[in-house]
Enzyme design. Structure first.
Site, PDB file in Angstrom:
ATOM      1  N   THR A  61       0.641  -1.190   0.019  1.00 12.82           N
ATOM      2  CA  THR A  61       0.072   0.006  -0.092  1.00 12.82           C
ATOM      3  C   THR A  61       0.937   1.250  -0.016  1.00 12.82           C
ATOM      4  OG1 THR A  61      -1.773   1.230   0.877  1.00 12.82           O
ATOM      5  CG2 THR A  61      -0.370  -0.039   2.613  1.00 12.82           C
ATOM      6  N   LYS A  65       3.372   1.337  -4.081  1.00 15.99           N
ATOM      7  CA  LYS A  65       2.477   0.553  -4.656  1.00 15.99           C
ATOM      8  C   LYS A  65       3.467   0.778  -6.196  1.00 15.99           C
ATOM      9  CE  LYS A  65      -1.955   0.484  -3.489  1.00 15.99           C
ATOM     10  NZ  LYS A  65      -3.289   0.597  -3.896  1.00 15.99           N
ATOM     11  N   ASN A  86      -0.351  -3.956  -6.136  1.00 15.47           N
ATOM     12  CA  ASN A  86      -0.738  -4.175  -4.652  1.00 15.47           C
ATOM     13  C   ASN A  86      -0.776  -5.586  -3.909  1.00 15.47           C
ATOM     14  OD1 ASN A  86      -3.050  -5.245  -5.769  1.00 15.47           O
ATOM     15  ND2 ASN A  86      -4.415  -4.369  -4.336  1.00 15.47           N
ATOM     16  N   GLY A 127      -5.577   9.468 -10.418  1.00 15.59           N
ATOM     17  CA  GLY A 127      -4.325   8.972  -9.753  1.00 15.59           C
ATOM     18  C   GLY A 127      -4.246   7.483  -9.755  1.00 15.59           C
ATOM     19  N   GLY A 128      -3.444   6.662  -8.958  1.00 14.55           N
ATOM     20  CA  GLY A 128      -3.373   5.234  -8.893  1.00 14.55           C
ATOM     21  C   GLY A 128      -4.635   4.499  -9.064  1.00 14.55           C
ATOM     22  N   ALA A 129      -5.632   4.675  -8.029  1.00  9.94           N
ATOM     23  CA  ALA A 129      -6.786   4.046  -7.798  1.00  9.94           C
ATOM     24  C   ALA A 129      -7.644   4.210  -9.175  1.00  9.94           C
ATOM     25  CB  ALA A 129      -7.653   4.358  -6.837  1.00  9.94           C
ATOM     26  N   THR A 192     -10.775  10.389  -5.699  1.00 10.44           N
ATOM     27  CA  THR A 192      -9.824  11.522  -5.081  1.00 10.44           C
ATOM     28  C   THR A 192     -10.031  11.158  -3.649  1.00 10.44           C
ATOM     29  OG1 THR A 192     -11.033  13.625  -4.455  1.00 10.44           O
ATOM     30  CG2 THR A 192     -10.349  12.956  -6.956  1.00 10.44           C
ATOM     31  N   MET A 196     -12.490  12.274   2.909  1.00  6.61           N
ATOM     32  CA  MET A 196     -11.974  11.415   3.940  1.00  6.61           C
ATOM     33  C   MET A 196     -12.045  12.143   5.182  1.00  6.61           C
ATOM     34  SD  MET A 196      -8.431   9.945   2.590  1.00  6.61           S
ATOM     35  CE  MET A 196      -7.979   8.474   3.457  1.00  6.61           C
TER      36      MET A 196
HETATM   37  P1  NAP Z   1      -3.163   8.891  -5.758  1.00  4.17           P
HETATM   38  O1  NAP Z   1      -2.540   7.940  -6.633  1.00  4.17           O
HETATM   39  O2  NAP Z   1      -2.358  10.036  -4.893  1.00  4.17           O
HETATM   40  O3  NAP Z   1      -4.205   9.942  -6.555  1.00  4.17           O
HETATM   41  C1  NAP Z   1      -5.149  11.019  -5.811  1.00  4.17           C
HETATM   42  C2  NAP Z   1      -6.054  11.764  -6.897  1.00  4.17           C
HETATM   43  O4  NAP Z   1      -6.614  12.599  -6.113  1.00  4.17           O
HETATM   44  C3  NAP Z   1      -5.357  12.173  -8.065  1.00  4.17           C
HETATM   45  O5  NAP Z   1      -5.942  12.493  -9.193  1.00  4.17           O
HETATM   46  C4  NAP Z   1      -5.350  13.812  -7.486  1.00  4.17           C
HETATM   47  O6  NAP Z   1      -5.211  14.883  -8.504  1.00  4.17           O
HETATM   48  C5  NAP Z   1      -6.644  13.849  -6.662  1.00  4.17           C
HETATM   49  N1  NAP Z   1      -6.744  14.944  -5.574  1.00  4.17           N
HETATM   50  C6  NAP Z   1      -5.893  14.836  -4.713  1.00  4.17           C
HETATM   51  N2  NAP Z   1      -6.103  15.791  -3.923  1.00  4.17           N
HETATM   52  C7  NAP Z   1      -7.060  16.390  -4.464  1.00  4.17           C
HETATM   53  C8  NAP Z   1      -7.956  17.829  -4.063  1.00  4.17           C
HETATM   54  N3  NAP Z   1      -7.606  18.426  -2.936  1.00  4.17           N
HETATM   55  N4  NAP Z   1      -8.847  18.124  -4.852  1.00  4.17           N
HETATM   56  C9  NAP Z   1      -9.068  17.483  -6.148  1.00  4.17           C
HETATM   57  N5  NAP Z   1      -8.386  16.337  -6.557  1.00  4.17           N
HETATM   58  C10 NAP Z   1      -7.578  15.925  -5.692  1.00  4.17           C
HETATM   59  O7  NAP Z   1      -4.251   8.113  -4.523  1.00  4.17           O
HETATM   60  P2  NAP Z   1      -5.039   6.782  -4.931  1.00  4.17           P
HETATM   61  O8  NAP Z   1      -4.224   5.800  -4.648  1.00  4.17           O
HETATM   62  O9  NAP Z   1      -5.644   7.073  -6.240  1.00  4.17           O
HETATM   63  O10 NAP Z   1      -6.216   6.935  -3.879  1.00  4.17           O
HETATM   64  C11 NAP Z   1      -7.161   7.896  -3.837  1.00  4.17           C
HETATM   65  C12 NAP Z   1      -8.477   7.777  -2.693  1.00  4.17           C
HETATM   66  O11 NAP Z   1      -8.867   6.373  -3.025  1.00  4.17           O
HETATM   67  C13 NAP Z   1      -7.366   7.420  -1.416  1.00  4.17           C
HETATM   68  O12 NAP Z   1      -8.471   8.177  -0.545  1.00  4.17           O
HETATM   69  C14 NAP Z   1      -7.386   6.233  -0.978  1.00  4.17           C
HETATM   70  O13 NAP Z   1      -7.348   5.943   0.284  1.00  4.17           O
HETATM   71  C15 NAP Z   1      -8.683   5.599  -1.752  1.00  4.17           C
HETATM   72  N6  NAP Z   1      -8.261   4.277  -2.289  1.00  4.17           N
HETATM   73  C16 NAP Z   1      -9.476   3.370  -1.658  1.00  4.17           C
HETATM   74  C17 NAP Z   1      -9.210   2.134  -2.307  1.00  4.17           C
HETATM   75  C18 NAP Z   1     -10.379   1.115  -1.721  1.00  4.17           C
HETATM   76  O14 NAP Z   1     -10.090  -0.226  -1.892  1.00  4.17           O
HETATM   77  N7  NAP Z   1     -11.474   1.423  -1.332  1.00  4.17           N
HETATM   78  C19 NAP Z   1      -8.102   1.483  -3.112  1.00  4.17           C
HETATM   79  C20 NAP Z   1      -7.196   2.609  -3.444  1.00  4.17           C
HETATM   80  C21 NAP Z   1      -7.518   3.804  -2.991  1.00  4.17           C
HETATM   81  P3  NAP Z   1      -4.062  15.692  -8.942  1.00  4.17           P
HETATM   82  O15 NAP Z   1      -3.032  14.614  -9.093  1.00  4.17           O
HETATM   83  O16 NAP Z   1      -4.569  16.556 -10.203  1.00  4.17           O
HETATM   84  O17 NAP Z   1      -3.855  16.422  -7.601  1.00  4.17           O
END
Ligand code: NAP
Length: 267
Positions: A61, A65, A86, A127-129, A192, A196
């Site tokens: 995690t 990743k 993952n 992002g990654g998800a 995003t 949270m």
């Molecule tokens: P990540 O790779 O860091 O990507 C984050 C994304 O959110 C990017 O597109 C980023 O846009 C955007 N973002 C961040 N802050 C923002 C803001 N203030 N306003 C608007 N957009 C914003 O993270 P990730 O791994 O994709 O995870 C994203 C969320 O999903 C997290 O909360 C994580 O805990 C959750 N998640 C849940 C699961 C599950 O199994 N339920 C699995 C994976 C992730 P920019 O790059 O343009 O800033």
């Protein structure tokens, strides 16, 4: 005993051990498998341990990743496209990196009888998800995927990659386009971290219709999901995705179907 770990930094908050150990018990493998969490800053050390046979399987995690892809011998097709893993498992003596986030999302949708084929899917975030989800959904013939992100370049890059790998129609934009594209979306997936900490949703919830499906991958739940549910939308929460991506990982390690209801109850 076959040792399974989730590694990350920070990791203390992770509920994966309770979820996975409940499932391991439910499938009668508690004498063979044990799942724990480990704070890891140095990937080379933990992968060395894995190669020595001290670890049977691993979940990875934040923040490892992407970096972890460099430490395995092979990546699955999905993991290659996503560029992040993952789950790690040894197959034919090789460390193979998987990514179960996309399939976890898809199964969470199916659990609520949501069909993605021929549907317009709006993904918020790049992002990654979002990458894992759009790739997996793209392989299952939606009508169109729309990817909107804070910064356009990330949305455009993901859009190009999904189109190249799946041939599905994909368009990109910024968060300013949400109101314009929202009416055309059958399924909205928020990817995003917004929500949270109780931040207001990026979507104006009043503009949702009850025939739209709303999924938020942030867990346990968000105002977006609560308000969408009040409108009458089918809603899918992040816990469902967490459970299904974990179940898929456990299946990779044990070869067994895993009871997702037990995993969810353990959370
Ligand atoms: P990540 O790779 O860091 O990507 C984050 C994304 O959110 C990017 O597109 C980023 O846009 C955007 N973002 C961040 N802050 C923002 C803001 N203030 N306003 C608007 N957009 C914003 O993270 P990730 O791994 O994709 O995870 C994203 C969320 O999903 C997290 O909360 C994580 O805990 C959750 N998640 C849940 C699961 C599950 O199994 N339920 C699995 C994976 C992730 P920019 O790059 O343009 O800033």
């Amino acid at each position: 005993m076959k040792n399974l770990f989730v590694i990350g930094n920070p990791i203390a908050h992770s509920k994966s051990p309770q979820m996975q150990n409940a499932a391991i018990k439910a499938i009668g493998l508690e004498k063979d498998f044990f799942y724990d969490k480990r704070l890891v800053t140095d990937l080379s050390e933990i992968f060395e341990d894995f190669r020595k046979g001290n670890i049977f399987g691993m979940n990875i995690t934040i923040p490892h990743k992407i970096e972890a892809t460099k430490y395995v011998d092979e990546l699955t097709k999905e993991a290659t496209f996503i560029g992040a893993i993952n789950t790690v498992f040894i197959s034919d003596g090789k460390l193979v990196g998987h990514n179960t986030d996309g399939i976890g999302c898809m199964r969470a949708l199916h659990e609520k009888n949501v069909v993605t084929k021929d549907k317009v899917i709006l993904i918020i975030g790049a992002g990654g998800a979002a990458r894992a989800i759009s790739m997996t959904l793209g392989l299952h013939a939606p009508k169109k995927i729309i990817i909107l992100n804070e910064f356009l370049d990330a949305a455009e890059k993901l859009c190009q990659d999904v189109h190249k790998n799946t041939a599905v129609e994909v368009i990109s934009g910024t968060l300013e386009n949400i109101a314009t594209v929202l009416p055309a979306a059958d399924i909205i997936i928020h990817c995003t971290p917004i929500g949270m900490k109780g931040e207001p949703p990026l979507i104006n919830v009043k503009e949702l219709r009850k025939d739209q499906v709303v999924m938020d991958i942030v867990y346990p739940t968000t105002d977006l999901l609560k308000e969408a549910k009040e409108i009458g939308c089918v809603t899918v929460d992040g816990l469902a995705m967490l459970v299904h991506q974990g179940a898929e990982a456990l299946k990779i390690w044990t070869g067994k179907e895993v009871p997702v209801d037990v995993m969810r109850a353990a959370l």
